[in-house]
Design a protein around this motif. Structure first.
Motif, PDB file in Angstrom:
ATOM      1  N   VAL A   1      -6.364   3.258   7.385  1.00 18.34           N
ATOM      2  CA  VAL A   1      -7.101   2.104   6.889  1.00 18.34           C
ATOM      3  C   VAL A   1      -6.251   1.338   5.881  1.00 18.34           C
ATOM      4  CG1 VAL A   1      -9.102   1.374   5.533  1.00 18.34           C
ATOM      5  CG2 VAL A   1      -9.343   3.191   7.248  1.00 18.34           C
ATOM      6  N   LEU A   2      -6.149   0.038   6.093  1.00 19.94           N
ATOM      7  CA  LEU A   2      -5.461  -0.849   5.159  1.00 19.94           C
ATOM      8  C   LEU A   2      -6.479  -1.860   4.645  1.00 19.94           C
ATOM      9  CD1 LEU A   2      -2.778  -1.858   3.880  1.00 19.94           C
ATOM     10  CD2 LEU A   2      -2.587  -3.406   5.851  1.00 19.94           C
ATOM     11  N   PHE A   3      -6.708  -1.852   3.322  1.00 18.15           N
ATOM     12  CA  PHE A   3      -7.570  -2.842   2.687  1.00 18.15           C
ATOM     13  C   PHE A   3      -6.688  -3.983   2.185  1.00 18.15           C
ATOM     14  CE2 PHE A   3     -10.205   1.011   2.004  1.00 18.15           C
ATOM     15  CZ  PHE A   3     -11.356   0.580   2.662  1.00 18.15           C
TER      16      PHE A   3
ATOM     17  N   SER B   1      -8.923  -4.738  -3.323  1.00 19.04           N
ATOM     18  CA  SER B   1      -8.330  -3.785  -2.378  1.00 19.04           C
ATOM     19  C   SER B   1      -7.905  -2.477  -3.045  1.00 19.04           C
ATOM     20  CB  SER B   1      -7.196  -4.418  -1.567  1.00 19.04           C
ATOM     21  OG  SER B   1      -6.157  -4.898  -2.374  1.00 19.04           O
ATOM     22  N   PRO B   2      -7.381  -2.481  -4.282  1.00 17.88           N
ATOM     23  CA  PRO B   2      -7.089  -1.193  -4.920  1.00 17.88           C
ATOM     24  C   PRO B   2      -8.365  -0.388  -5.211  1.00 17.88           C
ATOM     25  CG  PRO B   2      -5.936  -2.945  -6.075  1.00 17.88           C
ATOM     26  CD  PRO B   2      -6.832  -3.587  -5.059  1.00 17.88           C
ATOM     27  N   MET B   3      -9.448  -1.088  -5.591  1.00 15.75           N
ATOM     28  CA  MET B   3     -10.705  -0.365  -5.815  1.00 15.75           C
ATOM     29  C   MET B   3     -11.201   0.232  -4.508  1.00 15.75           C
ATOM     30  SD  MET B   3     -12.945  -2.326  -8.749  1.00 15.75           S
ATOM     31  CE  MET B   3     -13.039  -3.948  -8.003  1.00 15.75           C
ATOM     32  N   ALA B   4     -11.152  -0.539  -3.427  1.00 10.86           N
ATOM     33  CA  ALA B   4     -11.580  -0.022  -2.120  1.00 10.86           C
ATOM     34  C   ALA B   4     -10.724   1.165  -1.705  1.00 10.86           C
ATOM     35  CB  ALA B   4     -11.510  -1.133  -1.075  1.00 10.86           C
ATOM     36  N   GLU B   5      -9.420   1.044  -1.906  1.00 14.61           N
ATOM     37  CA  GLU B   5      -8.519   2.150  -1.579  1.00 14.61           C
ATOM     38  C   GLU B   5      -8.875   3.401  -2.371  1.00 14.61           C
ATOM     39  OE1 GLU B   5      -3.761   3.359  -1.816  1.00 14.61           O
ATOM     40  OE2 GLU B   5      -4.391   1.372  -2.491  1.00 14.61           O
ATOM     41  N   ALA B   6      -9.094   3.251  -3.662  1.00 10.60           N
ATOM     42  CA  ALA B   6      -9.412   4.396  -4.519  1.00 10.60           C
ATOM     43  C   ALA B   6     -10.746   5.032  -4.124  1.00 10.60           C
ATOM     44  CB  ALA B   6      -9.448   3.969  -5.984  1.00 10.60           C
ATOM     45  N   ILE B   7     -11.724   4.201  -3.800  1.00 14.95           N
ATOM     46  CA  ILE B   7     -13.043   4.725  -3.410  1.00 14.95           C
ATOM     47  C   ILE B   7     -12.923   5.551  -2.132  1.00 14.95           C
ATOM     48  CG2 ILE B   7     -15.353   4.103  -2.613  1.00 14.95           C
ATOM     49  CD1 ILE B   7     -15.024   1.550  -4.483  1.00 14.95           C
ATOM     50  N   LEU B   8     -12.282   4.982  -1.100  1.00 15.89           N
ATOM     51  CA  LEU B   8     -12.147   5.722   0.156  1.00 15.89           C
ATOM     52  C   LEU B   8     -11.280   6.960  -0.032  1.00 15.89           C
ATOM     53  CD1 LEU B   8     -12.768   6.079   3.123  1.00 15.89           C
ATOM     54  CD2 LEU B   8     -10.932   4.447   3.651  1.00 15.89           C
TER      55      LEU B   8
ATOM     56  N   PRO C   1     -10.636  14.305   5.874  1.00 16.59           N
ATOM     57  CA  PRO C   1      -9.543  14.663   6.779  1.00 16.59           C
ATOM     58  C   PRO C   1      -9.451  13.662   7.920  1.00 16.59           C
ATOM     59  CG  PRO C   1     -10.937  16.568   6.296  1.00 16.59           C
ATOM     60  CD  PRO C   1     -11.636  15.368   5.750  1.00 16.59           C
ATOM     61  N   GLY C   2      -8.221  13.293   8.265  1.00 15.44           N
ATOM     62  CA  GLY C   2      -8.000  12.385   9.377  1.00 15.44           C
ATOM     63  C   GLY C   2      -8.044  10.914   9.012  1.00 15.44           C
ATOM     64  N   ILE C   3      -8.245  10.605   7.734  1.00 16.63           N
ATOM     65  CA  ILE C   3      -8.239   9.212   7.290  1.00 16.63           C
ATOM     66  C   ILE C   3      -7.213   9.043   6.178  1.00 16.63           C
ATOM     67  CG2 ILE C   3      -9.529   7.335   6.201  1.00 16.63           C
ATOM     68  CD1 ILE C   3     -12.035   8.305   7.558  1.00 16.63           C
ATOM     69  N   GLU C   4      -6.255   8.153   6.413  1.00 10.76           N
ATOM     70  CA  GLU C   4      -5.295   7.758   5.384  1.00 10.76           C
ATOM     71  C   GLU C   4      -5.654   6.350   4.945  1.00 10.76           C
ATOM     72  OE1 GLU C   4      -1.278   8.065   6.750  1.00 10.76           O
ATOM     73  OE2 GLU C   4      -1.500  10.155   7.342  1.00 10.76           O
ATOM     74  N   VAL C   5      -5.311   5.992   3.710  1.00 11.99           N
ATOM     75  CA  VAL C   5      -5.691   4.675   3.203  1.00 11.99           C
ATOM     76  C   VAL C   5      -4.598   4.087   2.317  1.00 11.99           C
ATOM     77  CG1 VAL C   5      -6.990   5.677   1.278  1.00 11.99           C
ATOM     78  CG2 VAL C   5      -7.521   3.372   2.036  1.00 11.99           C
ATOM     79  N   LYS C   6      -4.410   2.775   2.459  1.00 13.02           N
ATOM     80  CA  LYS C   6      -3.485   2.005   1.632  1.00 13.02           C
ATOM     81  C   LYS C   6      -4.134   0.659   1.349  1.00 13.02           C
ATOM     82  CE  LYS C   6       0.877   3.770   3.585  1.00 13.02           C
ATOM     83  NZ  LYS C   6       2.156   3.360   4.192  1.00 13.02           N
ATOM     84  N   SER C   7      -3.495  -0.120   0.489  1.00 13.35           N
ATOM     85  CA  SER C   7      -3.950  -1.485   0.252  1.00 13.35           C
ATOM     86  C   SER C   7      -2.755  -2.400   0.062  1.00 13.35           C
ATOM     87  CB  SER C   7      -4.872  -1.552  -0.973  1.00 13.35           C
ATOM     88  OG  SER C   7      -4.183  -1.218  -2.156  1.00 13.35           O
ATOM     89  N   ALA C   8      -3.002  -3.703   0.256  1.00 13.48           N
ATOM     90  CA  ALA C   8      -1.954  -4.713   0.112  1.00 13.48           C
ATOM     91  C   ALA C   8      -2.618  -6.055  -0.173  1.00 13.48           C
ATOM     92  CB  ALA C   8      -1.108  -4.794   1.383  1.00 13.48           C
ATOM     93  N   GLY C   9      -1.796  -7.034  -0.532  1.00 14.33           N
ATOM     94  CA  GLY C   9      -2.322  -8.359  -0.824  1.00 14.33           C
ATOM     95  C   GLY C   9      -1.563  -9.454  -0.102  1.00 14.33           C
ATOM     96  N   VAL C  10      -2.278 -10.468   0.366  1.00 13.84           N
ATOM     97  CA  VAL C  10      -1.634 -11.556   1.098  1.00 13.84           C
ATOM     98  C   VAL C  10      -0.728 -12.390   0.192  1.00 13.84           C
ATOM     99  CG1 VAL C  10      -3.355 -11.689   2.945  1.00 13.84           C
ATOM    100  CG2 VAL C  10      -3.653 -13.079   0.878  1.00 13.84           C
ATOM    101  N   PHE C  11      -1.011 -12.403  -1.112  1.00 15.49           N
ATOM    102  CA  PHE C  11      -0.167 -13.105  -2.076  1.00 15.49           C
ATOM    103  C   PHE C  11       0.238 -12.184  -3.221  1.00 15.49           C
ATOM    104  CE2 PHE C  11      -2.597 -16.842  -0.396  1.00 15.49           C
ATOM    105  CZ  PHE C  11      -1.530 -17.442   0.238  1.00 15.49           C
ATOM    106  N   ALA C  12       0.366 -10.896  -2.960  1.00 12.11           N
ATOM    107  CA  ALA C  12       0.669  -9.915  -4.008  1.00 12.11           C
ATOM    108  C   ALA C  12       2.131  -9.996  -4.436  1.00 12.11           C
ATOM    109  CB  ALA C  12       0.361  -8.505  -3.518  1.00 12.11           C
ATOM    110  N   ALA C  13       2.329  -9.786  -5.724  1.00  9.85           N
ATOM    111  CA  ALA C  13       3.681  -9.586  -6.264  1.00  9.85           C
ATOM    112  C   ALA C  13       3.903  -8.072  -6.283  1.00  9.85           C
ATOM    113  CB  ALA C  13       3.784 -10.154  -7.670  1.00  9.85           C
ATOM    114  N   ALA C  14       5.039  -7.628  -5.837  1.00 13.40           N
ATOM    115  CA  ALA C  14       5.310  -6.188  -5.769  1.00 13.40           C
ATOM    116  C   ALA C  14       5.401  -5.596  -7.168  1.00 13.40           C
ATOM    117  CB  ALA C  14       6.610  -5.938  -5.022  1.00 13.40           C
TER     118      ALA C  14
ATOM    119  N   PRO D   1       2.870  -6.303  -1.454  1.00 15.23           N
ATOM    120  CA  PRO D   1       2.682  -7.494  -0.621  1.00 15.23           C
ATOM    121  C   PRO D   1       2.450  -7.081   0.832  1.00 15.23           C
ATOM    122  CG  PRO D   1       4.713  -7.647  -1.919  1.00 15.23           C
ATOM    123  CD  PRO D   1       4.218  -6.235  -2.033  1.00 15.23           C
ATOM    124  N   LEU D   2       1.602  -7.813   1.516  1.00 14.50           N
ATOM    125  CA  LEU D   2       1.349  -7.537   2.929  1.00 14.50           C
ATOM    126  C   LEU D   2       2.569  -7.946   3.750  1.00 14.50           C
ATOM    127  CD1 LEU D   2      -0.744  -6.617   5.035  1.00 14.50           C
ATOM    128  CD2 LEU D   2      -1.376  -9.025   5.273  1.00 14.50           C
ATOM    129  N   THR D   3       3.092  -6.987   4.510  1.00 18.89           N
ATOM    130  CA  THR D   3       4.253  -7.243   5.358  1.00 18.89           C
ATOM    131  C   THR D   3       4.024  -6.630   6.737  1.00 18.89           C
ATOM    132  OG1 THR D   3       5.432  -5.205   4.786  1.00 18.89           O
ATOM    133  CG2 THR D   3       5.812  -7.133   3.355  1.00 18.89           C
TER     134      THR D   3
END
Length: 147
Positions: free
Chosen positions: A4-6, A15-22, A28-41, A66-68
């Motif tokens: 899952v990518l938020f 998206s970081p809050m959603a990532e942390a919640i999930l 088991p069987g679910i990995e999660v990350k987050s990114a931003g369409v205009f995020a600064a790394a 950043p979303l890539t």
């Protein structure tokens, strides 16, 4: 494996809050990350986002991404916080169409308001409200992913 990518705008609030919640569900069987369409790394989560996570016993050492192409290719499911974020992904990564949804759209197929409220620039109370909204949505997302 479900990956899952938020996605939100700057990858410092929703998206970081959603990532942390999930992630806190330890499913088991679910990995999660987050990114931003205009995020600064390399930025941390916003102070109010960190505070609401801490108050809810969630630890998340977040660094903005950043979303890539890399994140798009990694994900099996991409959940955006708004229709605009979804549109941005569709415009830049059209092959991701079949795996990209707003979070609300995936859970409630016929919902008209598909955006998660943006707490950016708001008070701690607004961040708390967004956290509660995301928590409820992610509980429903988990049920939907398990089908």
């Amino acid at each position: 494996m479900i990956k899952v990518l938020f996605v939100c705008t700057g990858n410092t609030c929703r998206s970081p809050m959603a990532e942390a919640i999930l992630r806190s569900k330890n499913i088991p069987g679910i990995e999660v990350k987050s990114a931003g369409v205009f995020a600064a790394a390399g930025q941390g989560a916003s102070p109010y986002a960190k505070d609401v996570l801490t108050k809810n016993s969630m630890t998340h050492n977040h660094i903005s991404t950043p979303l890539t192409e890399r994140e798009i290719n990694w994900a099996t499911h991409i959940f955006t916080m708004t229709e605009y974020h979804k549109w941005m992904i569709m415009d830049s990564y059209p092959r991701a169409l079949d795996k990209t949804f707003t979070l609300k759209e995936f859970i409630f197929a016929d919902i008209k308001d598909r955006d998660v409220s943006d707490p950016f620039g708001g008070s701690q109370n607004i961040y708390n409200e967004t956290f509660r909204e995301l928590s409820d949505l992610i509980d429903q997302l988990i049920d939907k992913l398990r089908l």
